[in-house]
Design an enzyme around this catalytic site. Structure first.
Site, PDB file in Angstrom:
ATOM      1  N   CYS A 111       0.917  -1.196   0.234  1.00  0.00           N
ATOM      2  CA  CYS A 111      -0.039  -0.051  -0.120  1.00  0.00           C
ATOM      3  C   CYS A 111       0.747   1.216  -0.010  1.00  0.00           C
ATOM      4  CB  CYS A 111      -0.936   0.061   1.099  1.00  0.00           C
ATOM      5  SG  CYS A 111      -1.953  -1.391   1.075  1.00  0.00           S
ATOM      6  N   HIS A 252      -3.507   6.657   1.898  1.00  0.00           N
ATOM      7  CA  HIS A 252      -3.655   5.446   1.314  1.00  0.00           C
ATOM      8  C   HIS A 252      -5.433   5.350   2.115  1.00  0.00           C
ATOM      9  CE1 HIS A 252      -4.193   1.365   0.711  1.00  0.00           C
ATOM     10  NE2 HIS A 252      -3.916   0.966   2.020  1.00  0.00           N
ATOM     11  N   ASN A 282     -10.090  -1.120  -0.067  1.00  0.00           N
ATOM     12  CA  ASN A 282      -8.705  -0.788  -0.007  1.00  0.00           C
ATOM     13  C   ASN A 282      -8.009  -1.462  -1.344  1.00  0.00           C
ATOM     14  OD1 ASN A 282      -6.138  -1.037   0.316  1.00  0.00           O
ATOM     15  ND2 ASN A 282      -5.951  -1.766   2.488  1.00  0.00           N
TER      16      ASN A 282
HETATM   17  N1  ACO Z   1     -18.173  -8.943  10.569  1.00  0.00           N
HETATM   18  C1  ACO Z   1     -18.476  -8.995  11.550  1.00  0.00           C
HETATM   19  N2  ACO Z   1     -17.745  -9.131  12.734  1.00  0.00           N
HETATM   20  C2  ACO Z   1     -16.321  -9.015  12.552  1.00  0.00           C
HETATM   21  C3  ACO Z   1     -15.836  -9.099  11.411  1.00  0.00           C
HETATM   22  C4  ACO Z   1     -16.641  -8.866  10.348  1.00  0.00           C
HETATM   23  N3  ACO Z   1     -16.315  -8.792   9.158  1.00  0.00           N
HETATM   24  N4  ACO Z   1     -14.298  -9.360  11.364  1.00  0.00           N
HETATM   25  C5  ACO Z   1     -14.083  -9.076  12.810  1.00  0.00           C
HETATM   26  N5  ACO Z   1     -15.332  -9.186  13.308  1.00  0.00           N
HETATM   27  C6  ACO Z   1     -15.521  -9.440  14.770  1.00  0.00           C
HETATM   28  C7  ACO Z   1     -14.392 -10.050  15.516  1.00  0.00           C
HETATM   29  O1  ACO Z   1     -14.579 -11.377  15.607  1.00  0.00           O
HETATM   30  C8  ACO Z   1     -14.538  -9.354  17.097  1.00  0.00           C
HETATM   31  O2  ACO Z   1     -15.430 -10.256  17.771  1.00  0.00           O
HETATM   32  P1  ACO Z   1     -15.311 -10.439  19.289  1.00  0.00           P
HETATM   33  O3  ACO Z   1     -15.277  -9.043  19.725  1.00  0.00           O
HETATM   34  O4  ACO Z   1     -16.248 -11.287  19.511  1.00  0.00           O
HETATM   35  O5  ACO Z   1     -14.012 -11.162  19.435  1.00  0.00           O
HETATM   36  C9  ACO Z   1     -15.196  -7.864  16.765  1.00  0.00           C
HETATM   37  O6  ACO Z   1     -15.779  -8.454  15.600  1.00  0.00           O
HETATM   38  C10 ACO Z   1     -14.032  -7.116  16.763  1.00  0.00           C
HETATM   39  O7  ACO Z   1     -12.875  -7.397  15.953  1.00  0.00           O
HETATM   40  P2  ACO Z   1     -11.789  -6.486  15.641  1.00  0.00           P
HETATM   41  O8  ACO Z   1     -10.748  -7.290  14.645  1.00  0.00           O
HETATM   42  O9  ACO Z   1     -11.451  -5.893  17.002  1.00  0.00           O
HETATM   43  O10 ACO Z   1     -12.203  -5.084  14.695  1.00  0.00           O
HETATM   44  P3  ACO Z   1     -11.627  -3.857  14.244  1.00  0.00           P
HETATM   45  O11 ACO Z   1     -12.389  -2.675  15.046  1.00  0.00           O
HETATM   46  O12 ACO Z   1     -10.378  -3.939  14.622  1.00  0.00           O
HETATM   47  O13 ACO Z   1     -11.641  -3.781  12.754  1.00  0.00           O
HETATM   48  C11 ACO Z   1     -10.548  -4.254  10.907  1.00  0.00           C
HETATM   49  C12 ACO Z   1     -11.143  -4.860  12.054  1.00  0.00           C
HETATM   50  C13 ACO Z   1     -11.575  -3.702   9.969  1.00  0.00           C
HETATM   51  C14 ACO Z   1      -9.930  -5.216   9.969  1.00  0.00           C
HETATM   52  C15 ACO Z   1      -9.643  -3.305  11.241  1.00  0.00           C
HETATM   53  O14 ACO Z   1      -8.724  -3.635  12.316  1.00  0.00           O
HETATM   54  C16 ACO Z   1      -8.589  -2.603   9.977  1.00  0.00           C
HETATM   55  O15 ACO Z   1      -9.239  -2.018   9.407  1.00  0.00           O
HETATM   56  N6  ACO Z   1      -7.256  -2.525  10.333  1.00  0.00           N
HETATM   57  C17 ACO Z   1      -6.552  -2.153   9.589  1.00  0.00           C
HETATM   58  C18 ACO Z   1      -6.440  -3.075   8.223  1.00  0.00           C
HETATM   59  C19 ACO Z   1      -5.563  -2.593   7.013  1.00  0.00           C
HETATM   60  O16 ACO Z   1      -5.682  -1.183   6.898  1.00  0.00           O
HETATM   61  N7  ACO Z   1      -4.995  -3.393   6.385  1.00  0.00           N
HETATM   62  C20 ACO Z   1      -4.438  -3.015   4.941  1.00  0.00           C
HETATM   63  C21 ACO Z   1      -3.209  -2.572   5.186  1.00  0.00           C
HETATM   64  S1  ACO Z   1      -2.637  -2.044   3.571  1.00  0.00           S
HETATM   65  C22 ACO Z   1      -1.679  -3.255   2.567  1.00  0.00           C
HETATM   66  O17 ACO Z   1      -0.485  -3.199   2.985  1.00  0.00           O
HETATM   67  C23 ACO Z   1      -2.691  -4.586   1.747  1.00  0.00           C
END
Ligand code: ACO
Length: 326
Positions: A111, A252, A282
């Site tokens: 990214c 990004h 993304n």
């Molecule tokens: N739908 C519903 N529930 C979900 C989902 C989903 N898609 N995914 C996770 N959950 C649940 C989890 O199981 C968890 O449940 P629990 O509390 O019962 O354990 C709860 O939702 C919270 O999960 P988190 O992982 O804490 O959710 P978070 O708010 O952190 O959001 C996300 C997850 C959207 C992936 C976030 O962490 C994020 O955007 N991180 C950055 C990712 C990113 O930018 N990556 C790309 C980098 S770019 C590159 O180089 C390719």
């Protein structure tokens, strides 16, 4: 010596999947995805490839710049999802566009790739080695996404964006870029090419574990909201530019909450942080040039406006560059 962005372009596949479409595949909901990421839908390749999208975006950028393919002497394609390993995507673009005088190579920095393609081209142009560059970010991440993993499949989309750069004699701004390979396990994707004759002799099955993106979402989120403001402050300080001089912060597009958090940490209004993640998800190295092209087409970019481009992602790699729109 510095560089001017004299044209932009993009290509977005027409096939889309909205959040309800994802909810039909994994246990998630439109509400959860929108609240946690800001994403409503994403465009997915349906016959297009990373190379074909790169060609379309590149062609559009050349037209927008009024530059012929023969004038281009450097093509850099930033991608982690090329359908071609050999020849590289940039050579395929050269062939399709007829950029017969160009030196071509691909760049892999996930990214942060478009930012590093910009910095690389700018250094070549500022050094007088080349005079006209076509830089492209193109990704078909849908081919690398595990559509059974709700932690990642909600996030990614496909598309390409491009810019034409020319050397000019304006002020050169220096970028700030960093990497921390020790934290690389936060976002990984195995190559499909590590199965060889020894595996055949030992009768080991082709193991598909890890051949899709795997991510510690929380770790990536925490990394981004800390490092991106640092890089932005760093690039301003390095160039003696005050934060209030910046009209636009083009980040990004990984997660709307990351962008909001960066804006808050910098004490800037969200109006200065254009967001289009709701439409595309993304798209990794394509996200910044797609956003740039959208803003250019909407006529939002005015001569003399300073902007920051900031990338972050797998590696871990991150950084920021300053640019003044011509
Ligand atoms: N739908 C519903 N529930 C979900 C989902 C989903 N898609 N995914 C996770 N959950 C649940 C989890 O199981 C968890 O449940 P629990 O509390 O019962 O354990 C709860 O939702 C919270 O999960 P988190 O992982 O804490 O959710 P978070 O708010 O952190 O959001 C996300 C997850 C959207 C992936 C976030 O962490 C994020 O955007 N991180 C950055 C990712 C990113 O930018 N990556 C790309 C980098 S770019 C590159 O180089 C390719």
């Amino acid at each position: 010596m510095a560089v001017s962005i004299c044209g932009t372009g993009s290509y977005i596949p027409s096939y889309t999947i909205d959040n309800n479409g994802i909810a039909a595949l994994v246990d998630t909901s439109d509400g959860w995805i929108q609240e946690r990421t800001g994403i409503r839908r994403r465009h997915i390749v349906d016959g297009e490839t990373t190379v074909s999208m790169a060609c379309e975006a590149g062609r559009q950028a050349l037209t927008s710049a009024g530059v012929s393919a023969e004038e281009v002497d450097l093509i850099i394609v930033s991608t982690i999802s090329s359908n071609m390993i050999l020849p590289c995507a940039a050579c395929e673009v050269q062939k399709e566009l007829g950029a017969i005088h160009a030196t071509c190579f691909d760049l892999s920095a996930a990214c942060t790739g478009f930012l590093l393609a910009y910095n690389t081209a700018a250094a070549y142009l500022a050094g007088g080695i080349y005079s006209t560059a076509l830089i492209i970010g193109s990704e078909s991440l849908s081919n690398l996404t595990n559509w059974k993993d709700r932690g990642t499949c909600i996030l990614f989309g496909d598309g390409a964006g491009a810019a034409v750069l020319k050397a000019d004699d304006r002020r050169m701004y220096l970028p700030v870029t960093r990497a921390d390979g020790a934290k690389g396990s936060a976002l990984t994707l195995k190559s499909r090419h590590d199965w060889n004759v020894l595996d055949v002799k030992e009768k080991r099955d082709y193991d598909s574990d890890g051949y899709f993106m795997q991510m510690d979402g929380k770790a990536v989120f925490q990394f981004a909201i800390k490092r991106v403001p640092e890089a932005i402050r760093g690039v301003l300080e390095k160039n003696g530019v005050r934060q209030e001089e910046i009209a636009w912060f083009l980040l990004h597009q990984a997660n709307r909450r990351i962008i909001e958090s960066v804006a808050k940490r910098l004490g800037e209004p969200m109006e200065k942080f254009p967001v289009n993640i709701q439409e595309y998800g993304n798209t990794s190295s394509a996200s910044i040039p797609i956003l740039l092209d959208e803003m250019n087409k909407k006529g939002l970019l005015k001569s003399g406006q300073k902007m920051v481009l900031a990338g972050f992602g797998a590696g871990l790699i991150w950084g920021a560059a300053l640019y003044e729109w011509i």
